[in-house]
Write a protein that holds these residues in place. Structure first.
Motif, PDB file in Angstrom:
ATOM      1  N   PHE A  71       0.817  -1.199   0.000  1.00 36.57           N
ATOM      2  CA  PHE A  71       0.000   0.000   0.000  1.00 36.57           C
ATOM      3  C   PHE A  71       0.862   1.265   0.000  1.00 36.57           C
ATOM      4  N   PHE A  88      -4.121  -7.863   4.790  1.00 36.25           N
ATOM      5  CA  PHE A  88      -4.971  -6.797   5.335  1.00 36.25           C
ATOM      6  C   PHE A  88      -6.182  -7.344   6.083  1.00 36.25           C
ATOM      7  N   GLY A 119      -3.285   2.214   6.717  1.00 35.68           N
ATOM      8  CA  GLY A 119      -4.291   2.952   5.946  1.00 35.68           C
ATOM      9  C   GLY A 119      -5.688   2.501   6.327  1.00 35.68           C
ATOM     10  N   GLN A 171      -9.807  -4.808  -2.666  1.00 31.89           N
ATOM     11  CA  GLN A 171      -9.022  -5.588  -1.710  1.00 31.89           C
ATOM     12  C   GLN A 171      -9.945  -6.294  -0.717  1.00 31.89           C
ATOM     13  N   GLY A 215     -11.585  -7.642   2.454  1.00 37.96           N
ATOM     14  CA  GLY A 215     -11.678  -7.133   3.826  1.00 37.96           C
ATOM     15  C   GLY A 215     -11.577  -5.622   3.918  1.00 37.96           C
ATOM     16  N   GLU A 265      -8.107   3.800  -2.897  1.00 37.33           N
ATOM     17  CA  GLU A 265      -8.104   5.175  -2.378  1.00 37.33           C
ATOM     18  C   GLU A 265      -7.043   6.044  -3.054  1.00 37.33           C
ATOM     19  N   TYR A 317      -8.203   7.747   7.646  1.00 35.18           N
ATOM     20  CA  TYR A 317      -7.289   6.748   8.206  1.00 35.18           C
ATOM     21  C   TYR A 317      -6.985   7.092   9.665  1.00 35.18           C
TER      22      TYR A 317
HETATM   23  N1  ARG Z   1      -8.678   2.163   3.777  1.00 31.99           N
HETATM   24  C1  ARG Z   1      -9.137   0.873   3.363  1.00 31.99           C
HETATM   25  C2  ARG Z   1      -9.718   0.127   4.533  1.00 31.99           C
HETATM   26  O1  ARG Z   1      -9.474   0.459   5.654  1.00 31.99           O
HETATM   27  C3  ARG Z   1      -8.057   0.052   2.694  1.00 31.99           C
HETATM   28  C4  ARG Z   1      -6.802  -0.109   3.470  1.00 31.99           C
HETATM   29  C5  ARG Z   1      -5.864  -1.112   2.865  1.00 31.99           C
HETATM   30  N2  ARG Z   1      -4.595  -1.093   3.499  1.00 31.99           N
HETATM   31  C6  ARG Z   1      -3.522  -1.818   3.093  1.00 31.99           C
HETATM   32  N3  ARG Z   1      -2.408  -1.663   3.710  1.00 31.99           N
HETATM   33  N4  ARG Z   1      -3.658  -2.658   2.122  1.00 31.99           N
HETATM   34  O2  ARG Z   1     -10.425  -0.827   4.379  1.00 31.99           O
END
Ligand code: ARG
Length: 287
Positions: A66, A104, A122, A170, A172, A212, A241
């Protein structure tokens, strides 16, 4: 005079009545939600800060796919904005930072299971997640974007252009929820790693990917066959975040909030985002 007094008495009576009503209805509400919140409010992590100090180590969970928040540097070390924030917290607590790179969709459950002290990845501080973990103050607010191949940008300009198309998110992530809620006519494909979403988008296995802003931009910089499309996704006010912490962790949260607030106030976090976006670009250019 008598009239005024009677008027006042009636008014006072009405107020008491109203007050009575509102307090009884709020306690009825409290009763209803008592069962669902009872388990959470019982969780006691008030010794979290002391435990970290005693162990001499802050165990950070992150998913290093990320950039510019967390990604492998040229030497296989995990680097990025979130790692800097975690290091600043570890320094503040006077302990070493230990980084655990996980998928994640396993991060928050590992935090809850006590395997991690903190998650910086994030993570969007959603209300749903806040039922099981504590969140620090927010440190970055992204927008939601749809990435497509440059060649397809003209064909994908509005949400309905993605009907029956493969839309990746992604596993989850908040983006998976947004895809399911707002793009229910698309075929939603959940993939554990952001890097694999990009590989599949480039090879045509996916038509579009929801991601994002800062991260999407980093991938666009690194891949000249990709662009951020014109498809708009309404922003959600809860999607900033924040660091995730064990539920009811007391003074650990106060300490983490203080560090993050300082890094926000003097714009250090913005500088790190710029620095690590540039570093990720450089790495992609030499690959
Ligand atoms: N902000 C999004 C969430 O909290 C995606 C975060 C993904 N983070 C990562 N390191 N892949 O669901």
């Amino acid at each position: 005079m008598k009239k005024i007094l009677t008027g006042l008495l009636i008014a006072a009576g009405t107020l008491t009545f109203l007050a009575g009503c509102s307090s009884s209805s709020s306690s009825a509400k409290a009763d209803q939600t008592k069962d669902s919140t009872a388990a959470e409010s019982k969780v006691d992590n008030s010794s979290a800060l002391q435990d970290i100090k005693d162990s001499g180590e802050l165990v950070l969970g992150t998913a290093a796919d990320f950039a510019p928040f967390e990604f492998p540097d040229g030497d296989g070390q995990t680097t990025g904005t979130d790692i800097e924030i975690a290091q600043a917290i570890a320094d503040d607590l006077g302990v070493k930072l230990k980084i655990m790179d996980l998928s994640f969709d396993n991060l928050l459950s590992s935090l809850q299971a006590g395997k991690l002290d903190i998650v910086l990845s994030g993570v969007s501080a959603t209300e749903e997640r806040a039922k099981s973990v504590d969140f620090s103050q927010a440190y970055f607010t992204p927008t939601q974007e749809i990435l497509v191949k440059k060649d397809n940008a003209a064909a994908f300009q509005k949400a309905t252009d993605l009907t029956d198309k493969n839309l990746g998110a992604q596993k989850g992530s908040l983006q998976e929820d947004i895809a399911n809620e707002q793009f229910s006519d698309s075929k939603i494909v959940s993939v554990p790693l952001t890097t694999n979403l990009i590989v599949q988008l480039k090879s045509g296995g996916l038509d579009a990917v929801i991601m994002e802003s800062a991260v999407a931009q980093s991938y666009v910089n690194a891949n000249d066959d990709l662009v951020i499309s014109d498809i708009e996704i309404p922003a959600d006010p809860n999607e900033s975040y924040a660091a995730a912490l064990p539920k009811n962790c007391g003074d650990l949260k106060t300490e983490v909030d203080d560090v993050i607030k300082k890094l926000m106030d003097d714009e250090t976090i913005d500088q790190w985002i710029a620095k690590y976006t540039a570093l990720a670009d450089e790495q992609a250019a030499t690959e």
